[in-house]
Design a protein around this motif. Structure first.
Motif, PDB file in Angstrom:
ATOM      1  N   ASP A 151       0.841  -1.194   0.000  1.00 60.97           N
ATOM      2  CA  ASP A 151       0.000   0.000   0.000  1.00 60.97           C
ATOM      3  C   ASP A 151       0.877   1.246   0.000  1.00 60.97           C
ATOM      4  O   ASP A 151       2.095   1.174   0.166  1.00 60.97           O
ATOM      5  CB  ASP A 151      -1.001  -0.001   1.163  1.00 60.97           C
ATOM      6  N   GLU A 152       0.250   2.399  -0.195  1.00 59.65           N
ATOM      7  CA  GLU A 152       0.974   3.654  -0.390  1.00 59.65           C
ATOM      8  C   GLU A 152       1.558   4.189   0.925  1.00 59.65           C
ATOM      9  O   GLU A 152       0.976   4.007   1.992  1.00 59.65           O
ATOM     10  CB  GLU A 152       0.006   4.693  -0.987  1.00 59.65           C
ATOM     11  N   GLY A 153       2.721   4.836   0.828  1.00 57.90           N
ATOM     12  CA  GLY A 153       3.299   5.522   1.979  1.00 57.90           C
ATOM     13  C   GLY A 153       4.757   5.161   2.221  1.00 57.90           C
ATOM     14  O   GLY A 153       5.330   4.307   1.565  1.00 57.90           O
ATOM     15  N   ARG A 154       5.347   5.866   3.183  1.00 55.45           N
ATOM     16  CA  ARG A 154       6.728   5.606   3.583  1.00 55.45           C
ATOM     17  C   ARG A 154       6.730   4.354   4.439  1.00 55.45           C
ATOM     18  O   ARG A 154       5.964   4.213   5.380  1.00 55.45           O
ATOM     19  CB  ARG A 154       7.278   6.775   4.388  1.00 55.45           C
ATOM     20  N   LYS A 155       7.610   3.416   4.084  1.00 54.94           N
ATOM     21  CA  LYS A 155       7.725   2.138   4.794  1.00 54.94           C
ATOM     22  C   LYS A 155       9.094   2.051   5.442  1.00 54.94           C
ATOM     23  O   LYS A 155      10.100   2.419   4.849  1.00 54.94           O
ATOM     24  CB  LYS A 155       7.535   0.956   3.840  1.00 54.94           C
ATOM     25  N   GLU A 156       9.122   1.568   6.675  1.00 53.26           N
ATOM     26  CA  GLU A 156      10.374   1.406   7.411  1.00 53.26           C
ATOM     27  C   GLU A 156      10.375   0.056   8.112  1.00 53.26           C
ATOM     28  O   GLU A 156       9.320  -0.489   8.427  1.00 53.26           O
ATOM     29  CB  GLU A 156      10.544   2.523   8.443  1.00 53.26           C
ATOM     30  N   GLY A 157      11.555  -0.449   8.345  1.00 52.78           N
ATOM     31  CA  GLY A 157      11.690  -1.704   9.060  1.00 52.78           C
ATOM     32  C   GLY A 157      13.109  -1.883   9.560  1.00 52.78           C
ATOM     33  O   GLY A 157      13.983  -1.040   9.320  1.00 52.78           O
ATOM     34  N   LEU A 158      13.314  -2.983  10.261  1.00 44.33           N
ATOM     35  CA  LEU A 158      14.640  -3.325  10.780  1.00 44.33           C
ATOM     36  C   LEU A 158      14.945  -4.773  10.425  1.00 44.33           C
ATOM     37  O   LEU A 158      14.116  -5.662  10.616  1.00 44.33           O
ATOM     38  CB  LEU A 158      14.693  -3.165  12.301  1.00 44.33           C
ATOM     39  N   LEU A 159      16.143  -4.993   9.891  1.00 45.61           N
ATOM     40  CA  LEU A 159      16.640  -6.340   9.669  1.00 45.61           C
ATOM     41  C   LEU A 159      17.549  -6.683  10.839  1.00 45.61           C
ATOM     42  O   LEU A 159      18.407  -5.887  11.218  1.00 45.61           O
ATOM     43  CB  LEU A 159      17.438  -6.426   8.368  1.00 45.61           C
ATOM     44  N   SER A 160      17.377  -7.854  11.403  1.00 40.81           N
ATOM     45  CA  SER A 160      18.174  -8.274  12.556  1.00 40.81           C
ATOM     46  C   SER A 160      18.962  -9.527  12.200  1.00 40.81           C
ATOM     47  O   SER A 160      18.383 -10.553  11.848  1.00 40.81           O
ATOM     48  CB  SER A 160      17.250  -8.538  13.742  1.00 40.81           C
TER      49      SER A 160
END
Length: 181
Positions: A151-160
């Motif tokens: 879906d639309e928008g700024r996406k953020e995440g963390l890889l561990s």
């Protein structure tokens, strides 16, 4: 690191020992009395304190009724360290439903094997492959990170990146998903 070495002394003798530096002697009580013709096993513990790649040495001195015995003890620390070629992954703009891949280079800068037990993402729009792997000393490999926005928008995440004996190495990931690019 432990290593057992039998010490054989002819005749009855009382033994006192001393070792310095990153080495220590593990024994059940001192002095040790060794009956004639017998031997005793002692353990020297190596606990490196400084540069992990440096060869470290000391003398184990044993004083007996027969005189002094000196034994060289040497150790090199085995260590591993995960090094990633980037502090974060930015996918920039991506169309919803599209897919983009960026590779991270993972390396082991140590002198012992490194097992990455699990790589996880806290955002399902960012996936990682492989999920685990091993690296020999000095070895490098690619880790693929895919961004598939839903879906639309700024996406953020963390890889561990998780491995035994180390806190997780964390890499932020981000992307901007649009209906049309």
């Amino acid at each position: 690191v432990y290593k057992r070495q039998p010490l054989i002394i002819e005749g009855g003798s009382e033994l006192t020992t001393e070792v310095a530096g990153p080495f220590s002697l593990v024994a059940d009580g001192m002095p040790i009395v060794i009956p004639p013709g017998q031997h005793s096993e002692m353990t020297v513990r190596f606990t490196p304190q400084s540069d992990p790649s440096a060869l470290q040495a000391a003398k184990l001195s044993c004083t007996t009724s027969l005189g002094e015995i000196a034994v060289d003890v040497v150790g090199t620390c085995l260590w591993n360290q995960l090094v990633l070629d980037r502090p974060m992954v930015d996918f920039g703009r991506q169309a919803i439903g599209g897919d983009r891949r960026i590779n991270i280079i993972a390396a082991n800068s140590g002198n012992a094997p490194l097992q990455i037990n699990q790589i996880s993402s806290n955002n399902s729009e960012f996936t990682v492959s492989p999920a685990s792997f091993a690296l020999a000393p000095g070895e490098k490999r690619f880790v693929s990170v895919d961004y598939t926005p839903i879906d639309e928008g700024r996406k953020e995440g963390l890889l561990s990146f998780e491995s035994e004996g180390h806190p997780p190495s964390v890499v932020p990931v981000q992307g901007l998903s649009l209906i049309h690019i």
